[in-house]
Design an enzyme around this catalytic site. Structure first.
Site, short mmCIF file in Angstrom:
data_model
loop_
_atom_site.label_atom_id
_atom_site.label_comp_id
_atom_site.label_asym_id
_atom_site.label_seq_id
_atom_site.Cartn_x
_atom_site.Cartn_y
_atom_site.Cartn_z
N HIS A 122 0.85 -1.19 0.00
CA HIS A 122 0.00 0.00 0.00
C HIS A 122 0.88 1.24 0.00
CE1 HIS A 122 1.35 -0.27 4.13
NE2 HIS A 122 1.11 1.03 4.22
N HIS A 172 5.53 6.29 -0.98
CA HIS A 172 6.26 5.04 -1.25
C HIS A 172 5.43 3.83 -0.86
CE1 HIS A 172 7.00 5.65 3.04
NE2 HIS A 172 7.19 4.33 3.09
P1 ATP Z 1 4.85 -3.31 11.46
O1 ATP Z 1 5.04 -1.99 12.15
O2 ATP Z 1 3.97 -4.24 12.24
O3 ATP Z 1 6.11 -3.92 10.99
P2 ATP Z 1 3.60 -1.68 9.46
O4 ATP Z 1 4.66 -0.64 9.68
O5 ATP Z 1 3.19 -1.96 8.05
O6 ATP Z 1 4.02 -3.06 10.12
P3 ATP Z 1 2.01 -0.01 11.07
O7 ATP Z 1 3.18 0.36 11.94
O8 ATP Z 1 0.69 -0.20 11.72
O9 ATP Z 1 2.29 -1.31 10.25
O10 ATP Z 1 1.92 1.15 9.97
C1 ATP Z 1 0.87 1.24 9.04
C2 ATP Z 1 1.34 2.19 7.95
O11 ATP Z 1 1.61 3.48 8.52
C3 ATP Z 1 2.63 1.78 7.28
O12 ATP Z 1 2.60 2.25 5.94
C4 ATP Z 1 3.69 2.52 8.04
O13 ATP Z 1 4.84 2.76 7.25
C5 ATP Z 1 2.98 3.82 8.35
N1 ATP Z 1 3.47 4.40 9.60
C6 ATP Z 1 3.63 3.77 10.77
N2 ATP Z 1 4.08 4.61 11.72
C7 ATP Z 1 4.20 5.81 11.14
C8 ATP Z 1 4.62 7.10 11.59
N3 ATP Z 1 4.97 7.32 12.83
N4 ATP Z 1 4.61 8.11 10.69
C9 ATP Z 1 4.23 7.91 9.42
N5 ATP Z 1 3.82 6.73 8.92
C10 ATP Z 1 3.81 5.69 9.78
#
Ligand code: ATP
Ligand code: MG
Length: 182
Positions: free
Chosen positions: A43, A125
């Site tokens: 995504h 990205h």
């Molecule tokens: P995981 O953290 O379990 O390895 P993930 O990063 O895909 O998996 P989430 O952390 O729930 O899952 O994040 C969901 C989406 O939001 C992802 O695209 C992640 O890159 C983005 N994201 C997470 N934390 C932040 C942040 N602090 N700022 C911007 N984007 C974020």
């Protein structure tokens, strides 16, 4: 008190594109380069909301449902590696104005509703590999896919039994510029 949910706005990849990306990824990266993101999890995040209350989620859902923003397409012609936090990503060298405006709108609504937004500029990205903290050789080019965004969605991220899964809670159409028939 109801539980907070971890939410974000994002663009989904159509299933055929998911499959093309994971096939190419398997051929292009060593098995130890990083953890491949599951096909269904590919995504492009537009705005990360964090762990928020039902009330806040409902306000932001309502705001998103009223957004009238144009549909757009982008070439996925950029590839990069951030050793920290360890992400290999697919992106675009020419982000469409409509994409930047949509992300900016969602991020500003999120901030106004108390969802902390990163001060780093928005870098559209698609994460391909995680845990990619070691130096690695990137393929010289990407297959030049096109991602067409006809809608955007609100997703919940859940970590369960060692896996992160996303669920689309709502999605909203972007406005097509195709001429309508009389
Ligand atoms: P995981 O953290 O379990 O390895 P993930 O990063 O895909 O998996 P989430 O952390 O729930 O899952 O994040 C969901 C989406 O939001 C992802 O695209 C992640 O890159 C983005 N994201 C997470 N934390 C932040 C942040 N602090 N700022 C911007 N984007 C974020
Ligand atoms: Mg994460």
């Amino acid at each position: 008190m109801p539980e907070a949910r971890r939410l974000f706005f994002a663009l989904a990849l159509p299933k055929p594109l998911q499959q093309q990306v994971i096939t190419w990824r398997a051929e292009s990266f060593a098995a130890d380069a990083g953890r491949p993101v599951a096909a269904a999890n590919l995504h492009m995040t537009l705005a990360f909301l964090g762990e928020i209350s039902e009330q806040k989620a409902s306000v932001l859902t309502d705001i998103a449902s009223r957004i009238q923003s144009p549909a757009f397409s982008m070439q996925l012609d950029d590839l990069g590696h951030w050793p920290r936090p360890g992400v290999v990503w697919l992106g675009t060298r020419r982000a469409p104005t409509a994409l930047l405006q949509l992300a900016s709108l969602l991020r500003s609504h999120a901030a106004r509703n108390g969802c902390h937004q990163s001060t780093l500029p928005f870098h559209p990205h698609i994460s391909l590999l995680r845990g990619a903290t070691q130096p690695l050789a990137l393929p010289a080019s990407t297959p030049q896919w096109t991602l067409t965004a006809a809608d955007f969605g609100l997703y919940e991220s859940r970590f369960h039994q060692g896996r992160t899964r996303y669920q689309c809670l709502h999605s909203w159409p972007l406005v097509s510029s195709a001429p309508s028939s009389c």
